[in-house]
Write an enzyme that holds these catalytic residues in place. Structure first.
Site, PDB file in Angstrom:
ATOM      1  N   SER A 124     -12.394  -6.095   8.305  1.00 24.75           N
ATOM      2  CA  SER A 124     -11.861  -4.731   8.155  1.00 24.75           C
ATOM      3  C   SER A 124     -12.176  -3.991   9.451  1.00 24.75           C
ATOM      4  O   SER A 124     -13.118  -4.378  10.166  1.00 24.75           O
ATOM      5  CB  SER A 124     -12.577  -4.046   6.988  1.00 24.75           C
ATOM      6  OG  SER A 124     -12.531  -2.642   7.131  1.00 24.75           O
ATOM      7  N   TYR A 138     -21.008  -2.912   3.149  1.00 24.92           N
ATOM      8  CA  TYR A 138     -19.639  -3.340   3.476  1.00 24.92           C
ATOM      9  C   TYR A 138     -19.494  -3.430   4.996  1.00 24.92           C
ATOM     10  O   TYR A 138     -18.984  -4.415   5.534  1.00 24.92           O
ATOM     11  CB  TYR A 138     -18.641  -2.333   2.899  1.00 24.92           C
ATOM     12  CG  TYR A 138     -17.177  -2.699   3.098  1.00 24.92           C
ATOM     13  CD1 TYR A 138     -16.566  -3.660   2.300  1.00 24.92           C
ATOM     14  CD2 TYR A 138     -16.407  -2.059   4.081  1.00 24.92           C
ATOM     15  CE1 TYR A 138     -15.221  -3.981   2.468  1.00 24.92           C
ATOM     16  CE2 TYR A 138     -15.061  -2.374   4.251  1.00 24.92           C
ATOM     17  CZ  TYR A 138     -14.472  -3.338   3.449  1.00 24.92           C
ATOM     18  OH  TYR A 138     -13.136  -3.659   3.617  1.00 24.92           O
ATOM     19  N   LYS A 142     -19.051  -6.909   7.069  1.00 25.75           N
ATOM     20  CA  LYS A 142     -17.822  -7.126   7.840  1.00 25.75           C
ATOM     21  C   LYS A 142     -18.149  -7.380   9.313  1.00 25.75           C
ATOM     22  O   LYS A 142     -17.530  -8.230   9.953  1.00 25.75           O
ATOM     23  CB  LYS A 142     -16.873  -5.930   7.695  1.00 25.75           C
ATOM     24  CG  LYS A 142     -16.287  -5.765   6.295  1.00 25.75           C
ATOM     25  CD  LYS A 142     -15.498  -6.970   5.848  1.00 25.75           C
ATOM     26  CE  LYS A 142     -14.617  -6.706   4.646  1.00 25.75           C
ATOM     27  NZ  LYS A 142     -14.020  -7.922   4.086  1.00 25.75           N
ATOM     28  N   THR A 170      -6.774   0.483   6.145  1.00 27.66           N
ATOM     29  CA  THR A 170      -6.305   0.751   4.775  1.00 27.66           C
ATOM     30  C   THR A 170      -4.846   0.331   4.639  1.00 27.66           C
ATOM     31  O   THR A 170      -4.023   0.651   5.498  1.00 27.66           O
ATOM     32  CB  THR A 170      -6.428   2.255   4.474  1.00 27.66           C
ATOM     33  OG1 THR A 170      -7.800   2.599   4.628  1.00 27.66           O
ATOM     34  CG2 THR A 170      -5.960   2.589   3.067  1.00 27.66           C
ATOM     35  N   ASN A 176      -2.016  -0.633  -5.458  1.00 28.17           N
ATOM     36  CA  ASN A 176      -2.188   0.797  -5.156  1.00 28.17           C
ATOM     37  C   ASN A 176      -0.883   1.457  -4.707  1.00 28.17           C
ATOM     38  O   ASN A 176      -0.884   2.615  -4.295  1.00 28.17           O
ATOM     39  CB  ASN A 176      -3.310   1.016  -4.115  1.00 28.17           C
ATOM     40  CG  ASN A 176      -2.990   0.417  -2.746  1.00 28.17           C
ATOM     41  OD1 ASN A 176      -1.838   0.127  -2.437  1.00 28.17           O
ATOM     42  ND2 ASN A 176      -4.008   0.243  -1.910  1.00 28.17           N
TER      43      ASN A 176
HETATM   44  N1  LIG Z   1      -7.351  -2.899   0.654  1.00 26.13           N
HETATM   45  C1  LIG Z   1      -7.492  -2.412   1.864  1.00 26.13           C
HETATM   46  O1  LIG Z   1      -6.942  -1.339   2.189  1.00 26.13           O
HETATM   47  C2  LIG Z   1      -8.314  -3.155   2.882  1.00 26.13           C
HETATM   48  C3  LIG Z   1      -8.536  -2.577   4.148  1.00 26.13           C
HETATM   49  C4  LIG Z   1      -9.283  -3.287   5.083  1.00 26.13           C
HETATM   50  C5  LIG Z   1      -9.790  -4.548   4.772  1.00 26.13           C
HETATM   51  N2  LIG Z   1      -9.582  -5.077   3.536  1.00 26.13           N
HETATM   52  C6  LIG Z   1     -10.154  -6.393   3.233  1.00 26.13           C
HETATM   53  O2  LIG Z   1      -9.121  -7.267   2.822  1.00 26.13           O
HETATM   54  C7  LIG Z   1      -9.619  -8.169   1.826  1.00 26.13           C
HETATM   55  C8  LIG Z   1      -8.721  -8.096   0.594  1.00 26.13           C
HETATM   56  O3  LIG Z   1      -8.729  -6.751   0.152  1.00 26.13           O
HETATM   57  P1  LIG Z   1      -7.969  -6.345  -1.189  1.00 26.13           P
HETATM   58  O4  LIG Z   1      -7.974  -4.863  -1.239  1.00 26.13           O
HETATM   59  O5  LIG Z   1      -6.698  -7.088  -1.275  1.00 26.13           O
HETATM   60  O6  LIG Z   1      -9.017  -6.891  -2.260  1.00 26.13           O
HETATM   61  P2  LIG Z   1      -8.954  -6.893  -3.871  1.00 26.13           P
HETATM   62  O7  LIG Z   1      -7.613  -6.429  -4.348  1.00 26.13           O
HETATM   63  O8  LIG Z   1     -10.175  -6.199  -4.339  1.00 26.13           O
HETATM   64  O9  LIG Z   1      -9.052  -8.462  -4.182  1.00 26.13           O
HETATM   65  C9  LIG Z   1     -10.226  -9.131  -3.930  1.00 26.13           C
HETATM   66  C10 LIG Z   1     -10.070 -10.575  -4.358  1.00 26.13           C
HETATM   67  O10 LIG Z   1     -11.363 -11.209  -4.288  1.00 26.13           O
HETATM   68  C11 LIG Z   1     -11.705 -11.762  -5.556  1.00 26.13           C
HETATM   69  N3  LIG Z   1     -13.147 -11.650  -5.743  1.00 26.13           N
HETATM   70  C12 LIG Z   1     -13.926 -10.550  -5.574  1.00 26.13           C
HETATM   71  N4  LIG Z   1     -15.214 -10.827  -5.834  1.00 26.13           N
HETATM   72  C13 LIG Z   1     -15.248 -12.135  -6.174  1.00 26.13           C
HETATM   73  C14 LIG Z   1     -16.287 -13.020  -6.556  1.00 26.13           C
HETATM   74  N5  LIG Z   1     -17.550 -12.610  -6.640  1.00 26.13           N
HETATM   75  N6  LIG Z   1     -15.964 -14.310  -6.836  1.00 26.13           N
HETATM   76  C15 LIG Z   1     -14.686 -14.751  -6.763  1.00 26.13           C
HETATM   77  N7  LIG Z   1     -13.652 -13.958  -6.396  1.00 26.13           N
HETATM   78  C16 LIG Z   1     -13.926 -12.673  -6.113  1.00 26.13           C
HETATM   79  C17 LIG Z   1     -10.888 -10.927  -6.551  1.00 26.13           C
HETATM   80  O11 LIG Z   1     -10.670 -11.658  -7.726  1.00 26.13           O
HETATM   81  P3  LIG Z   1     -11.260 -11.140  -9.146  1.00 26.13           P
HETATM   82  O12 LIG Z   1     -10.951  -9.697  -9.228  1.00 26.13           O
HETATM   83  O13 LIG Z   1     -10.564 -12.020 -10.102  1.00 26.13           O
HETATM   84  O14 LIG Z   1     -12.713 -11.409  -9.056  1.00 26.13           O
HETATM   85  C18 LIG Z   1      -9.586 -10.726  -5.794  1.00 26.13           C
HETATM   86  O15 LIG Z   1      -8.780 -11.874  -5.898  1.00 26.13           O
HETATM   87  C19 LIG Z   1     -11.068  -7.760   1.543  1.00 26.13           C
HETATM   88  O16 LIG Z   1     -11.923  -8.601   2.267  1.00 26.13           O
HETATM   89  C20 LIG Z   1     -11.146  -6.326   2.069  1.00 26.13           C
HETATM   90  O17 LIG Z   1     -12.422  -5.979   2.497  1.00 26.13           O
HETATM   91  C21 LIG Z   1      -8.846  -4.416   2.582  1.00 26.13           C
END
Ligand SMILES: NC(=O)c1ccc[n+]([C@@H]2O[C@H](COP(=O)([O-])OP(=O)(O)OC[C@H]3O[C@@H](n4cnc5c(N)ncnc54)[C@H](OP(=O)(O)O)[C@@H]3O)[C@@H](O)[C@H]2O)c1
Length: 246
Positions: A124, A138, A142, A170, A176
């Site tokens: 991130s 976090y 990261k 983001t 979302n």
């Molecule tokens: N969303 C953003 O705006 C954003 C921005 C910058 C970076 N990122 C990064 O991009 C990545 C994906 O983000 P996202 O928002 O798409 O994430 P998300 O929707 O929260 O999805 C996270 C995934 O990880 C799995 N997971 C979480 N904890 C786990 C555990 N303990 N064991 C096994 N599986 C687990 C979840 O499955 P379950 O729910 O089934 O456990 C889900 O499939 C992350 O690393 C995040 O930090 C996201």
């Protein structure tokens, strides 16, 4: 035989987008998450495995089963982040950093004999900048992932495995998109401050991950690609001027 790609955290959000991109490219895809995926993801070539990545004995057993069922890996993408109750520091470090290390080490000997293998770790822009909507763990996790990627790029290079990092800001994702569609003020703010004039999407980051897993990136390893429409290039003053219009 189809290339085998494993997406850790591929049941939702960006990971789900990545899993579908691999499937549409003709891969056999294994997906790890804790909860059942959406019903529409129960498809041929998308194999789901439910395990908590911080339960290391169960994780190891699941990884063995995945390789036994779908064969040696061509690609491994790690996107899991801490989403649970409890100690946020411990949770972020264990879920992001320790589990990523454990998975890479458990699978390093389970990639194909070709030199076309790839690992991508999702970080991130909080690896460098501070976001007060996220906890300290976090940020630290990261930041650590970036160096973990460089370490494994060097140590796994001789096995024909490239290791890279993608660092998004983001993003709009399936889960979302309604929230952002209704938040006109927030959308306008992002459109104003991001040099490319719009918010990023999960698809934008998934495309970079696909590139890093492709032959197009055949001599790229140990790198972090920021996917943020240019927003992190702006100085604080430039940002303040854009927001206030002064
Ligand atoms: N969303 C953003 O705006 C954003 C921005 C910058 C970076 N990122 C990064 O991009 C990545 C994906 O983000 P996202 O928002 O798409 O994430 P998300 O929707 O929260 O999805 C996270 C995934 O990880 C799995 N997971 C979480 N904890 C786990 C555990 N303990 N064991 C096994 N599986 C687990 C979840 O499955 P379950 O729910 O089934 O456990 C889900 O499939 C992350 O690393 C995040 O930090 C996201």
């Amino acid at each position: 035989m189809k290339p085998h790609s494993l997406v850790v955290g591929g049941t939702r959000g960006l990971g789900r987008e990545v899993a579908h991109a691999f499937k549409n490219a003709g891969h056999a895809v294994s997906v790890i998450g804790r909860r059942e995926p959406p019903q529409s993801d129960r498809q041929k070539d998308l194999h789901h495995w439910l395990v908590d990545v911080v339960d290391f004995p169960s994780l190891k057993k699941t990884l063995d089963q995945i390789i036994e069922q779908n064969g040696k890996l061509a690609n491994l993408v790690l996107l899991q982040r801490f989403k649970a109750e409890g100690d946020k520091w411990k949770g972020e470090i264990e879920t992001s950093l320790t589990a990523t290390k454990e998975i890479i080490e458990a699978l390093a000997g389970q990639f194909t004999a070709s030199r076309e293998n790839s690992i991508v770790v999702v970080s991130s822009i909080a690896d460098e900048f501070i976001s007060d909507t996220q906890p300290v763990g976090y940020h630290v996790a990261k930041a650590g992932l970036g160096h973990l990627v460089r370490y494994y790029a060097v140590t796994l290079g001789s096995k024909g495995i490239r290791v890279n990092c993608v660092s998004p800001c983001t993003m709009i994702k399936e889960e979302n998109k309604d929230f952002y569609a209704k938040s006109e003020g927030l959308q306008n703010l992002f459109n104003k401050i991001i040099p490319l004039g719009r918010m990023g999407t999960a698809e934008d980051s998934a495309k970079v991950i696909s590139f890093l897993c492709s032959d197009q990136a055949s001599f790229v390893t140990g790198q972090t690609i920021t996917v943020d429409g240019g927003v992190s290039l702006l100085s604080q003053e430039a940002l303040a001027r854009k927001i206030t219009g002064l």
